[in-house]
Design a protein around this motif. Sequence first.
Motif, short mmCIF file in Angstrom:
data_model
loop_
_atom_site.label_atom_id
_atom_site.label_comp_id
_atom_site.label_asym_id
_atom_site.label_seq_id
_atom_site.Cartn_x
_atom_site.Cartn_y
_atom_site.Cartn_z
N GLU A 41 0.83 -1.20 0.00
CA GLU A 41 0.00 0.00 0.00
C GLU A 41 0.87 1.25 0.00
O GLU A 41 0.57 2.24 -0.70
N VAL A 42 1.98 1.23 0.76
CA VAL A 42 2.90 2.38 0.80
C VAL A 42 3.50 2.62 -0.59
O VAL A 42 3.71 3.76 -1.00
N LEU A 43 3.77 1.54 -1.31
CA LEU A 43 4.43 1.64 -2.62
C LEU A 43 3.46 1.99 -3.75
O LEU A 43 3.89 2.39 -4.84
N ARG A 44 2.17 1.81 -3.51
CA ARG A 44 1.17 1.98 -4.56
C ARG A 44 1.25 3.39 -5.16
O ARG A 44 1.27 4.39 -4.43
N GLY A 45 1.31 3.45 -6.49
CA GLY A 45 1.34 4.72 -7.19
C GLY A 45 2.70 5.39 -7.22
O GLY A 45 2.86 6.45 -7.83
N TRP A 46 3.69 4.79 -6.57
CA TRP A 46 5.05 5.38 -6.53
C TRP A 46 6.06 4.48 -7.22
O TRP A 46 6.81 4.92 -8.09
N ALA A 47 6.08 3.19 -6.86
CA ALA A 47 6.99 2.23 -7.50
C ALA A 47 6.51 1.93 -8.92
O ALA A 47 5.31 1.80 -9.17
N SER A 48 7.46 1.84 -9.84
CA SER A 48 7.08 1.53 -11.22
C SER A 48 6.63 0.09 -11.37
O SER A 48 5.85 -0.25 -12.25
N SER A 49 7.15 -0.79 -10.48
CA SER A 49 6.70 -2.19 -10.47
C SER A 49 6.97 -2.79 -9.10
O SER A 49 7.86 -2.34 -8.37
N THR A 50 6.17 -3.78 -8.75
CA THR A 50 6.38 -4.54 -7.51
C THR A 50 6.22 -6.02 -7.83
O THR A 50 5.58 -6.39 -8.82
N TRP A 51 6.82 -6.86 -7.01
CA TRP A 51 6.65 -8.31 -7.19
C TRP A 51 6.59 -8.98 -5.83
O TRP A 51 7.16 -8.51 -4.85
N ASN A 52 5.87 -10.11 -5.82
CA ASN A 52 5.52 -10.75 -4.55
C ASN A 52 6.11 -12.15 -4.40
O ASN A 52 5.62 -12.94 -3.59
N THR A 53 7.16 -12.45 -5.17
CA THR A 53 7.69 -13.81 -5.13
C THR A 53 8.18 -14.22 -3.75
O THR A 53 8.18 -15.40 -3.41
N GLY A 54 8.60 -13.25 -2.91
CA GLY A 54 9.07 -13.59 -1.57
C GLY A 54 8.10 -13.21 -0.48
O GLY A 54 8.47 -13.18 0.70
N ILE A 55 6.85 -12.95 -0.86
CA ILE A 55 5.92 -12.38 0.12
C ILE A 55 5.61 -13.36 1.25
O ILE A 55 5.31 -12.96 2.38
N ALA A 56 5.70 -14.67 1.00
CA ALA A 56 5.46 -15.65 2.06
C ALA A 56 6.50 -15.53 3.16
O ALA A 56 6.26 -15.93 4.31
#
Length: 487
Positions: A71-86
């Motif tokens: 949520e903090v990154l939303r609209g600021w980071a050009s891309s995000t990924w969740n491969t390590g989110i666990a």
Amino acid sequence: MPPAVQETVRQLVDLSPVLTELGGRFAAAGFEAHLVGGSVRDALLSAGSGTAQVPGDLDITTDARPEQTLEVLRGWASSTWNTGIAFGTVGAEVRGVRLEITTFRADRYDRESRNPEVAWGTSLVEDLARRDFTVNAMAVSLGPDRTVTDPFGGLRDLLVKRLRTPGAAVDSFADDPLRMLRAVRFVAQLGLTPDDEVVAAMTSMAGELARITPERVNAELSKTLLQDSPRAALELFVDSGLADVVLPELPALRMEIDEHHQHKDVYSHSLTVLEQAIALEKADPDAESPDLVLRLAALLHDVGKPATRRHEPRGRVSFHHHEVVGAKLVRKRLTALRYPKDVVEAVARLTFLHLRFHGYGRGEWTDSAVRRYVTDAGDLLSRLHKLVRSDSTTRNKKRAAALSATYDSLEERIAVLSEAENLARVRPDLDGNAIMEILGIPPGREVGEAWTFLKDLRLERGPLDPADAEAELRAWWERRNGVDSSA
């Protein structure tokens, strides 16, 4: 941490607009965020060398949970990924800067695998306590105060070049045995010396490396070899017993020297060959550097010696065909460590070829033999030159100079023949289509046999004009098929 150092670290953070903005976004959302781990360590090292810079890939730790980080990154980071989110990690890219943002952790390990039972931590210090070494257990806040946190004396250890774990080394390595190989790497990468507790734990727990996947072992071993000066790290790797578990061919080179001292300490010799190969690699402006293939070949070129050692009359020792045995051992071990097939085959071929030069004597090779040397080496020729030159570790200056001059002679002959014949692309004087037309045969195995015959002829005699090549091909075809050309 001395105030001057704290100020230096604060300034380093301010060099990165992305970090400044990231800290502001987390603070506005009511969360902590800290630059942590190797990023801080490398920033301190760059500051100490007078080349202050923020590393390109940044590790951040925060009390925000992964979904809150997104949520903090939303609209600021050009891309995000969740491969390590666990495991609590969110990846992001902002204006070309890659970030890994991980929630405070207080993991527990089952000590049967490397996979932790993920548990969220409640404080920065708790998170730092679970890290591998003190030099990686430092953090600097991205909040307005830029507080530097170093609860385990990582800066002091970095300054005195000491490698320690935040807690008991045996507990750290039991949690994750890969940390023992990381200790080896940090000896080469950072010039650190492990303290006695770390070495003792590595030695007593070496067998735990069997829990680590070959791919991870390969990655750490390669990172070690690709450093500027890996010798001390490799000595730790062997002396601690880690090599016995994952690369037993290396400690096997520590053969007992016979009573007459008729052969070198092969292990020590191999480390010296590696050092000399690295020096030649760095001195060649046209060479890939660092070169993993060359370094693996330099380290492992003599692994066939233990299996081929024979005690001869008058106290002599021989290692007949150790290059053949060594190539097979290299291929088997590097395949087991999951190295790419092209790397495996290149290192095995260099191992197989590294003795070929010694048949050159004082230059008695025919042009045919020189052509075969070049052709058999193929695109590895430049590496083979370096490996062969590095393999001379004699302290006899006269002998060393003679070997170098002899190899100079071989390289000069290669250059002359290459200019005349383009040895890098030796091909038969007739291609497959011409072979089929002359012999009146369709595509198939016979065309391949004819092509091989013509290539061998080309290596033996050099280029032939088309008429002579055709005559030789017809004569070979008649012999192959039992035709009496005189009938």
